[in-house]
Design a protein around this motif. Structure first.
Motif, PDB file in Angstrom:
ATOM      1  N   MET A   1      15.152 -38.189  30.665  1.00 19.04           N
ATOM      2  CA  MET A   1      13.847 -38.769  30.436  1.00 19.04           C
ATOM      3  C   MET A   1      13.225 -38.089  29.229  1.00 19.04           C
ATOM      4  O   MET A   1      13.342 -36.882  29.064  1.00 19.04           O
ATOM      5  CB  MET A   1      12.974 -38.586  31.685  1.00 19.04           C
ATOM      6  CG  MET A   1      11.687 -39.322  31.612  1.00 19.04           C
ATOM      7  SD  MET A   1      10.805 -39.365  33.177  1.00 19.04           S
ATOM      8  CE  MET A   1      11.675 -40.699  33.972  1.00 19.04           C
ATOM      9  N   LYS A   2      12.566 -38.835  28.405  1.00 20.33           N
ATOM     10  CA  LYS A   2      11.977 -38.329  27.172  1.00 20.33           C
ATOM     11  C   LYS A   2      10.726 -37.508  27.452  1.00 20.33           C
ATOM     12  O   LYS A   2       9.948 -37.827  28.343  1.00 20.33           O
ATOM     13  CB  LYS A   2      11.628 -39.502  26.262  1.00 20.33           C
ATOM     14  CG  LYS A   2      11.095 -39.072  24.928  1.00 20.33           C
ATOM     15  CD  LYS A   2      11.033 -40.230  23.987  1.00 20.33           C
ATOM     16  CE  LYS A   2      10.375 -39.778  22.718  1.00 20.33           C
ATOM     17  NZ  LYS A   2      11.268 -39.690  21.612  1.00 20.33           N
ATOM     18  N   SER A   3      10.524 -36.476  26.666  1.00 20.72           N
ATOM     19  CA  SER A   3       9.321 -35.649  26.737  1.00 20.72           C
ATOM     20  C   SER A   3       8.525 -35.808  25.458  1.00 20.72           C
ATOM     21  O   SER A   3       9.091 -36.028  24.393  1.00 20.72           O
ATOM     22  CB  SER A   3       9.687 -34.177  26.915  1.00 20.72           C
ATOM     23  OG  SER A   3      10.300 -33.966  28.147  1.00 20.72           O
ATOM     24  N   THR A  31      -1.090 -36.280  35.694  1.00 19.47           N
ATOM     25  CA  THR A  31      -2.368 -36.933  35.442  1.00 19.47           C
ATOM     26  C   THR A  31      -2.344 -37.684  34.124  1.00 19.47           C
ATOM     27  O   THR A  31      -2.752 -38.851  34.044  1.00 19.47           O
ATOM     28  CB  THR A  31      -3.514 -35.902  35.442  1.00 19.47           C
ATOM     29  OG1 THR A  31      -3.564 -35.268  36.716  1.00 19.47           O
ATOM     30  CG2 THR A  31      -4.852 -36.548  35.137  1.00 19.47           C
ATOM     31  N   VAL A  32      -1.835 -37.039  33.069  1.00 19.11           N
ATOM     32  CA  VAL A  32      -1.750 -37.692  31.759  1.00 19.11           C
ATOM     33  C   VAL A  32      -0.829 -38.898  31.835  1.00 19.11           C
ATOM     34  O   VAL A  32      -1.137 -39.968  31.287  1.00 19.11           O
ATOM     35  CB  VAL A  32      -1.296 -36.692  30.675  1.00 19.11           C
ATOM     36  CG1 VAL A  32      -0.963 -37.409  29.372  1.00 19.11           C
ATOM     37  CG2 VAL A  32      -2.364 -35.633  30.442  1.00 19.11           C
ATOM     38  N   LYS A  33       0.298 -38.767  32.536  1.00 16.63           N
ATOM     39  CA  LYS A  33       1.207 -39.914  32.676  1.00 16.63           C
ATOM     40  C   LYS A  33       0.524 -41.064  33.408  1.00 16.63           C
ATOM     41  O   LYS A  33       0.668 -42.234  33.032  1.00 16.63           O
ATOM     42  CB  LYS A  33       2.487 -39.503  33.397  1.00 16.63           C
ATOM     43  CG  LYS A  33       3.395 -38.645  32.535  1.00 16.63           C
ATOM     44  CD  LYS A  33       4.819 -38.540  33.029  1.00 16.63           C
ATOM     45  CE  LYS A  33       4.997 -37.893  34.345  1.00 16.63           C
ATOM     46  NZ  LYS A  33       6.402 -37.622  34.690  1.00 16.63           N
ATOM     47  N   ALA A  34      -0.246 -40.749  34.454  1.00 16.27           N
ATOM     48  CA  ALA A  34      -0.953 -41.796  35.203  1.00 16.27           C
ATOM     49  C   ALA A  34      -1.997 -42.478  34.323  1.00 16.27           C
ATOM     50  O   ALA A  34      -2.134 -43.712  34.350  1.00 16.27           O
ATOM     51  CB  ALA A  34      -1.607 -41.207  36.443  1.00 16.27           C
TER      52      ALA A  34
END
Length: 84
Positions: A1-3, A31-34
């Motif tokens: 998965m990319k970071s 949280t940032v991903k959501a």
């Protein structure tokens, strides 16, 4: 998965992310991903709505007037409809 690394986050933004993560009970990363997912999904919803906009919500004034004239009797309340 990319970071992804985000450089130079404004202190106010950092504080808001931290507060939101505590509110949600998630890590700052989750949280940032959501937040990103919700923002991007909203764009998808808007695009889908626009795709079907010709199918709803675009009545001409005369079409609306004609429709309202046809349903005017539905605006009346009849006590007999509510009697037991």
């Amino acid at each position: 998965m990319k970071s992804i690394t985000i450089h130079s986050i404004d202190p106010d933004l950092d504080k808001k992310i931290s507060e939101k993560s505590k509110e949600l009970g998630l890590s700052q990363n989750r949280t940032v991903k959501a937040i990103l997912q919700n923002a991007l999904q909203s764009d998808n919803k808007a695009a889908r709505k626009e795709m079907f906009s010709d199918l709803f919500g675009k009545w001409k004034p005369e079409e609306r007037a004609a429709f309202e004239k046809r349903i005017i009797d539905l605006e009346e309340l009849n006590d007999s409809d509510w009697a037991k």
